[in-house]
Design an enzyme around this catalytic site. Structure first.
Site, mmCIF file in Angstrom:
data_model
loop_
_atom_site.group_PDB
_atom_site.id
_atom_site.type_symbol
_atom_site.label_atom_id
_atom_site.label_comp_id
_atom_site.label_asym_id
_atom_site.label_seq_id
_atom_site.Cartn_x
_atom_site.Cartn_y
_atom_site.Cartn_z
ATOM 1 C CG ASP A 57 111.321 2.563 -39.647
ATOM 2 O OD1 ASP A 57 111.666 1.356 -39.682
ATOM 3 O OD2 ASP A 57 111.132 3.178 -38.578
ATOM 4 C CB SER A 58 114.625 -1.214 -42.808
ATOM 5 O OG SER A 58 113.548 -1.775 -43.523
ATOM 6 C CG ASP A 96 107.929 0.570 -40.010
ATOM 7 O OD1 ASP A 96 107.253 0.254 -39.008
ATOM 8 O OD2 ASP A 96 108.964 -0.015 -40.361
ATOM 9 C CE LYS A 126 107.162 -2.836 -38.613
ATOM 10 N NZ LYS A 126 108.107 -2.098 -37.748
ATOM 11 C CD GLU A 128 110.373 0.900 -34.237
ATOM 12 O OE1 GLU A 128 111.013 1.481 -33.329
ATOM 13 O OE2 GLU A 128 110.869 0.602 -35.333
ATOM 14 C CD GLU A 195 114.076 -5.532 -35.161
ATOM 15 O OE1 GLU A 195 113.071 -4.849 -35.471
ATOM 16 O OE2 GLU A 195 115.218 -5.282 -35.596
HETATM 17 O O1 KIV Z 1 111.711 -1.377 -40.866
HETATM 18 C C1 KIV Z 1 111.754 -2.616 -40.952
HETATM 19 O O2 KIV Z 1 112.238 -3.196 -41.932
HETATM 20 C C2 KIV Z 1 111.232 -3.383 -39.828
HETATM 21 C C3 KIV Z 1 111.492 -4.858 -39.819
HETATM 22 C C4 KIV Z 1 112.889 -5.120 -39.416
HETATM 23 C C5 KIV Z 1 110.522 -5.583 -38.971
HETATM 24 O O3 KIV Z 1 110.641 -2.840 -38.955
#
Ligand code: KIV
Length: 277
Positions: A57-58, A96, A126, A128, A195
């Site tokens: 989600d970056s 994510d 993924k 969190e 992280e």
């Molecule tokens: O969203 C992302 O790129 C991440 C990484 C920094 C692990 O969660």
């Protein structure tokens, strides 16, 4: 019971699965993971032999220009994930779950996860958090969807933390992280991203669980590493945390190429006779 150990390098594996990552941990072979959000980049990463591609989600920051990861939507993540999945032959594709699609309600979490898997063709998701999301984790896992956990600095909780500084430096938070890692392992997650936490704590957690631990700013005594592609290629130059190693300066290289193009167009040097019909 006879246990057969298969000797391999991940490069020889036709398709990386969560099971392969588990074998890599057992063998001590490090797992290499990078983010990608589009077809062309994903194709390059897959051809280069990356083990895991994270549709992070970056994307909210590096693709859409938002300040945080919070605004990106489920539809936008599915768009990025399906672009990546179409390009990939070998890497494991993990997506994510965006903020707001799994935190409060485990039924909604399951339907978000099912949409990602059905509409993108990715291999896993993924999420969190630890104890507080375990009901959603259980429900999603029982639908047969593999989950990569994410502990330590969890950017979706930036409004709770208030800053992106190193996490779990005090005993209370370190203890919660140890406990959460065990909870995610016991629930059945296939791995965990840690992280921005102290390297000694990441090393301890890596020893204490059987599933692979992938670090970002968590030292090298973990089972693998992940970086954001745009950061490690030097496309995005505004973000320079200590843990980031830059492998290229694409920002300047792209700019130089664009300067040359502008100059060639303005001087009528482009196109020349061989570049026309
Ligand atoms: O969203 C992302 O790129 C991440 C990484 C920094 C692990 O969660």
């Amino acid at each position: 019971m006879k246990i057969i150990t298969i000797m391999y390098s991940s490069k020889d594996i036709p398709k990386i699965t969560t099971h392969v990552l588990q074998e890599m941990k057992l063998k001590g072979e490090k797992i290499a993971m990078l983010t990608a959000y589009d077809y062309s980049m994903a194709q390059i990463l897959d051809e280069a032999g990356i083990d895991v591609i994270l549709v992070g989600d970056s994307a909210s920051n590096v693709m859409a220009g938002h300040k945080t990861t919070l605004p990106i939507t489920l539809n936008e993540m599915i768009y990025h994930a399906s672009s990546v999945a179409r390009a990939v032959k070998r890497s494991l594709v993990v997506v994510d779950m965006p903020f707001g699609t799994y935190q409060g309600n485990s039924k909604e979490a399951l339907s978000s996860a099912i949409r990602i898997m059905k509409e993108s063709g990715a291999n896993a998701i993924k999420m969190e958090g630890g104890e507080e999301i375990v009901e959603s984790v259980d429900r999603i896992l029982s639908a047969g969807i593999p989950i990569l956990g994410h502990l330590g600095l969890t950017p979706q909780s930036i409004n709770k933390f208030g800053t992106y500084v190193v996490r779990a430096t005090d005993d209370k938070e370190a203890e919660k992280l140890r406990r959460d890692a065990k909870i995610l392992e016991q629930a059945g997650c296939f791995g965990i991203v840690l992280e921005k936490i102290p390297a000694h704590l990441a090393a301890e957690v890596t020893q204490s669980v059987r599933i692979p631990i992938i670090g970002i700013g968590a030292g090298n005594q973990v089972d693998g590493q992940v970086l954001v592609l745009h950061d490690m290629l030097g496309i995005n130059q505004k973000f320079s945390p200590r843990f980031l190693r830059r492998y290229h300066n694409l920002h300047d290289e792209i700019k130089t190429a664009v300067f040359s193009y502008i100059s060639d167009v303005k001087t009528a040097d482009f196109p020349n006779e061989r570049e026309q019909y």
